[in-house]
Design an enzyme around this catalytic site. Structure first.
Site, short mmCIF file in Angstrom:
data_model
loop_
_atom_site.label_atom_id
_atom_site.label_comp_id
_atom_site.label_asym_id
_atom_site.label_seq_id
_atom_site.Cartn_x
_atom_site.Cartn_y
_atom_site.Cartn_z
N GLY A 46 0.70 -0.98 0.31
CA GLY A 46 0.13 0.18 -0.30
C GLY A 46 0.87 1.26 0.24
N CYS A 47 2.24 0.79 0.59
CA CYS A 47 2.90 2.47 1.27
C CYS A 47 3.25 2.30 -0.71
CB CYS A 47 3.42 2.27 2.16
SG CYS A 47 3.14 1.93 3.10
#
EC number: 1.11.1.24
Length: 157
Positions: A46-47
């Protein structure tokens, strides 16, 4: 419960190391609009998606006068590796003791797969040239966040 900042609030000042090993101070961006985003961990799916979305929109964000700054609890060394691998050219600030995240209300209780845990709350703050918060977005989703932010700032089209 952590502090939640609201639009109209002065942005908390900070100075911390970056992925390049240099110190970054919010004061370094005096007179500039800033997009300050907090993410839990460099290199996670996600990051990485979120950072690459900022990278891919960087030219248009900078063209609209915004400086993008990412903040995570990772070490400067880990951030350097992340920036190199993903070709990130905007500042990544190391906040291992979470003092910056805490000041912005981006560290606290959150739900993680049905459990309440302490951690980084994925958040984005938009600051005007005087570093007053114009947008305070908490619990944002990594995927699609930059596109939504661009719409909110009137940068699409």
């Amino acid at each position: 419960m952590s502090v939640r900042l609201e639009p109209g609030t002065p942005a908390p000042a900070f100075t911390a190391p970056t992925a390049t090993g240099e110190e970054f101070s919010l004061a370094d961006a005096a007179g500039k609009k800033v997009i300050l985003y907090f993410y839990p961990a460099a290199g996670t799916p996600g990051c990485t998606t979120q950072a690459c979305d900022f990278r891919d929109s960087l030219a248009s964000l900078q063209g609209a006068g915004y400086t993008v700054i990412g903040v995570s609890p990772d070490s400067a060394d880990k951030l350097a590796s992340f920036a190199d691998k993903e070709h990130l050219t905007f500042p990544l600030v190391a906040d291992p003791d979470k003092t910056i995240a805490t000041a912005y209300g981006a560290y606290g209780e959150k739900n993680n797969y049905g459990r309440t845990v302490m951690g980084i709350i994925r958040s984005t703050f938009v600051l005007d040239e005087d570093h007053t918060i114009t947008h305070a977005l908490y619990n944002v989703k990594a995927t699609g966040h930059v596109a939504r932010l661009r719409r909110d700032l009137g940068l699409d089209g």
